[in-house]
Write a protein that holds these residues in place. Structure first.
Motif, PDB file in Angstrom:
ATOM      1  N   THR A   1       0.827  -1.208   0.000  1.00 50.66           N
ATOM      2  CA  THR A   1       0.000   0.000   0.000  1.00 50.66           C
ATOM      3  C   THR A   1       0.863   1.261   0.000  1.00 50.66           C
ATOM      4  O   THR A   1       0.600   2.213  -0.742  1.00 50.66           O
ATOM      5  N   THR A   2       1.907   1.254   0.836  1.00 54.64           N
ATOM      6  CA  THR A   2       2.800   2.413   0.906  1.00 54.64           C
ATOM      7  C   THR A   2       3.477   2.656  -0.440  1.00 54.64           C
ATOM      8  O   THR A   2       3.599   3.801  -0.897  1.00 54.64           O
ATOM      9  N   PHE A   3       3.896   1.589  -1.088  1.00 52.34           N
ATOM     10  CA  PHE A   3       4.540   1.709  -2.396  1.00 52.34           C
ATOM     11  C   PHE A   3       3.586   2.300  -3.425  1.00 52.34           C
ATOM     12  O   PHE A   3       3.952   3.209  -4.187  1.00 52.34           O
ATOM     13  N   LEU A   4       2.350   1.800  -3.463  1.00 49.25           N
ATOM     14  CA  LEU A   4       1.403   2.245  -4.481  1.00 49.25           C
ATOM     15  C   LEU A   4       0.876   3.650  -4.214  1.00 49.25           C
ATOM     16  O   LEU A   4       0.579   4.391  -5.159  1.00 49.25           O
ATOM     17  N   VAL A   5       0.758   4.038  -2.932  1.00 46.54           N
ATOM     18  CA  VAL A   5       0.178   5.343  -2.598  1.00 46.54           C
ATOM     19  C   VAL A   5       1.246   6.430  -2.546  1.00 46.54           C
ATOM     20  O   VAL A   5       0.979   7.588  -2.870  1.00 46.54           O
ATOM     21  N   TYR A   6       2.461   6.060  -2.150  1.00 44.27           N
ATOM     22  CA  TYR A   6       3.516   7.065  -1.959  1.00 44.27           C
ATOM     23  C   TYR A   6       4.724   6.846  -2.868  1.00 44.27           C
ATOM     24  O   TYR A   6       5.102   7.735  -3.638  1.00 44.27           O
ATOM     25  N   GLY A   7       5.354   5.682  -2.742  1.00 41.91           N
ATOM     26  CA  GLY A   7       6.639   5.470  -3.411  1.00 41.91           C
ATOM     27  C   GLY A   7       6.598   5.569  -4.919  1.00 41.91           C
ATOM     28  O   GLY A   7       7.330   6.366  -5.526  1.00 41.91           O
ATOM     29  N   PHE A   8       5.728   4.786  -5.559  1.00 46.73           N
ATOM     30  CA  PHE A   8       5.690   4.759  -7.025  1.00 46.73           C
ATOM     31  C   PHE A   8       5.243   6.080  -7.631  1.00 46.73           C
ATOM     32  O   PHE A   8       5.932   6.630  -8.507  1.00 46.73           O
ATOM     33  N   PRO A   9       4.101   6.655  -7.198  1.00 46.71           N
ATOM     34  CA  PRO A   9       3.702   7.938  -7.819  1.00 46.71           C
ATOM     35  C   PRO A   9       4.712   9.046  -7.565  1.00 46.71           C
ATOM     36  O   PRO A   9       4.906   9.915  -8.416  1.00 46.71           O
ATOM     37  N   ALA A  10       5.370   9.034  -6.388  1.00 49.00           N
ATOM     38  CA  ALA A  10       6.381  10.056  -6.114  1.00 49.00           C
ATOM     39  C   ALA A  10       7.571   9.906  -7.044  1.00 49.00           C
ATOM     40  O   ALA A  10       8.118  10.904  -7.539  1.00 49.00           O
TER      41      ALA A  10
ATOM     42  N   TYR B   1      -3.245  10.510 -10.580  1.00 49.99           N
ATOM     43  CA  TYR B   1      -2.550   9.692  -9.581  1.00 49.99           C
ATOM     44  C   TYR B   1      -1.116  10.167  -9.399  1.00 49.99           C
ATOM     45  O   TYR B   1      -0.626  10.308  -8.276  1.00 49.99           O
ATOM     46  N   VAL B   2      -0.441  10.477 -10.506  1.00 48.82           N
ATOM     47  CA  VAL B   2       0.956  10.903 -10.442  1.00 48.82           C
ATOM     48  C   VAL B   2       1.084  12.325  -9.917  1.00 48.82           C
ATOM     49  O   VAL B   2       1.857  12.600  -8.991  1.00 48.82           O
ATOM     50  N   PHE B   3       0.313  13.249 -10.474  1.00 50.07           N
ATOM     51  CA  PHE B   3       0.520  14.661 -10.153  1.00 50.07           C
ATOM     52  C   PHE B   3      -0.177  15.092  -8.853  1.00 50.07           C
ATOM     53  O   PHE B   3       0.232  16.094  -8.267  1.00 50.07           O
ATOM     54  N   VAL B   4      -1.182  14.358  -8.416  1.00 53.41           N
ATOM     55  CA  VAL B   4      -1.834  14.697  -7.149  1.00 53.41           C
ATOM     56  C   VAL B   4      -1.205  13.895  -6.007  1.00 53.41           C
ATOM     57  O   VAL B   4      -0.556  14.457  -5.115  1.00 53.41           O
ATOM     58  N   LEU B   5      -1.360  12.561  -6.047  1.00 54.81           N
ATOM     59  CA  LEU B   5      -0.769  11.735  -4.989  1.00 54.81           C
ATOM     60  C   LEU B   5       0.753  11.805  -5.010  1.00 54.81           C
ATOM     61  O   LEU B   5       1.404  11.985  -3.975  1.00 54.81           O
ATOM     62  N   GLY B   6       1.320  11.641  -6.213  1.00 57.68           N
ATOM     63  CA  GLY B   6       2.773  11.653  -6.332  1.00 57.68           C
ATOM     64  C   GLY B   6       3.380  12.992  -5.979  1.00 57.68           C
ATOM     65  O   GLY B   6       4.415  13.067  -5.304  1.00 57.68           O
TER      66      GLY B   6
ATOM     67  N   THR C   1      10.868   9.690  -2.197  1.00 56.78           N
ATOM     68  CA  THR C   1      11.659   9.642  -3.433  1.00 56.78           C
ATOM     69  C   THR C   1      11.412   8.390  -4.262  1.00 56.78           C
ATOM     70  O   THR C   1      11.833   8.311  -5.411  1.00 56.78           O
ATOM     71  N   GLY C   2      10.767   7.376  -3.657  1.00 57.33           N
ATOM     72  CA  GLY C   2      10.611   6.111  -4.347  1.00 57.33           C
ATOM     73  C   GLY C   2      11.725   5.146  -4.026  1.00 57.33           C
ATOM     74  O   GLY C   2      11.701   3.988  -4.465  1.00 57.33           O
ATOM     75  N   ASP C   3      12.726   5.591  -3.254  1.00 53.44           N
ATOM     76  CA  ASP C   3      13.811   4.726  -2.812  1.00 53.44           C
ATOM     77  C   ASP C   3      13.323   3.881  -1.640  1.00 53.44           C
ATOM     78  O   ASP C   3      12.239   4.104  -1.097  1.00 53.44           O
TER      79      ASP C   3
END
Length: 335
Positions: A85-94, A305-310, A319-321
């Protein structure tokens, strides 16, 4: 740095850390505090040795020691659904958002190049004849020809799986091969752009560009965006080799490389959606406006998803790291 003097000054600390790690009984509170302190100091020593006086044997010993101490201090970490969940909501879009200055120009330039290639082919019969014989071109572009039957020539599920596999592989290659100064990425990108341009040009010359766009846009908007994101990120990784910025080249490549691997997983999910659209929506009997509408909705959902959540996650420092406690220790060093 004089390595012999450094080793002599700190060998006792390393030996003490190793002794604590070998203890079979449960450590006391004082010993746990000592273990944590020695672990942090040894990680700093390892970083200093790597940057100032790399010695393979000593670096290997301290690396193993730091890894064992980290495991003892933090425990074995198990992946969970919370990580997903953390990856999909924060890491990947960021990570996608942070790469926008690379993939957005890549998308715009690629689209312009595809349109120019299509115009060139569509307005020059001699170029068309160099691509294929007139009979073959008629077979490609006629109603019910190969361009149309391509999307319905196989069962939808099998076709969607094949499309997803091919596109995910191309995206992963862009991300991984970017480290070679981005040159393989440019080749993969040009191949995709020219294939699209050829289709535009040939169908436009036959007066059936609307049909071609009606077949490509439903899945192509999201699919091409994913490819452009992968290509832009791969180019960014290649530029990191040339200019790592304030970080060391090794650290920069490690950080950007880990983020790129995470993006490969995220983009595979995005391409799964576009593959499902290509397998089930593109060849369906829905009106053209409905098929294109589905593609536009999918594209807008991804961009939001990218520009709002990310964007929000990136502004909060994501950073996605991998998480900070799983990264190699870094300390300032004097030149």
């Amino acid at each position: 740095m004089d390595l012999d003097v450094f080793v002599s000054a700190h060998r006792a600390e390393w030996d003490r850390l190793e002794a604590l790690l070998r203890r079979q009984r449960r450590l006391s509170g004082t010993e746990v505090d000592e273990l944590v302190s020695l672990y942090q100091r040894t990680a700093t020593h390892l970083s200093l040795i790597r940057s100032s006086a790399p010695d393979p044997q000593l670096t290997g010993r301290l690396s193993r020691l730091v890894a064992r101490a980290r495991n003892a201090v933090t425990g074995t970490r198990r992946a969970s659904w919370r990580d997903v969940t953390t990856f999909l909501v924060y890491g990947f879009p960021a990570a996608v958002y942070r790469s926008r200055h690379w993939w957005v120009p890549t998308a715009l330039i690629s689209t312009v190049v595809a349109a120019l290639v299509g115009w060139w082919i569509g307005t020059h019969p001699d170029v068309q004849s160099a691509i294929a014989a007139p009979s073959q071109l008629r077979e490609l572009t006629r109603p019910g020809g190969e361009y149309e039957t391509y999307y319905s020539s196989h069962p939808a599920a099998a076709f969607a799986a094949q499309v997803w596999t091919n596109n995910a592989r191309a995206a992963a290659m862009c991300l991984v091969l970017g480290v070679f100064l981005g040159l393989p990425v440019i080749w993969i990108l040009l191949e995709n752009v020219f294939n699209l341009g050829v289709g535009i040009g040939l169908m436009a010359s036959a007066g059936r560009l609307d049909t071609f766009l009606g077949l490509v846009l439903p899945h192509g908007l999201l699919e091409l965006t994913a490819v452009f994101v992968a290509a832009g990120t791969g180019l960014r990784l290649g530029w990191t080799v040339i200019d790592p910025g304030p970080r060391s080249r090794r650290t920069a490549l490690a950080e950007e490389g880990r983020a790129a691997v995470g993006m490969a997983i995220g983009l595979a999910l995005v391409l799964l959606v576009s593959g499902a659209i290509e397998g089930f929506v593109t060849p369906s009997g829905l009106p053209t406006w409905a098929r294109i509408g589905i593609g536009v909705v999918a594209e807008l959902a991804f961009l939001s998803y990218v520009f709002v959540l990310g964007g929000r996650a990136a502004r909060e420092g994501e950073t996605g790291d991998v998480e900070a406690d799983a990264r190699s220790a870094r300390v300032p060093t004097a030149a």
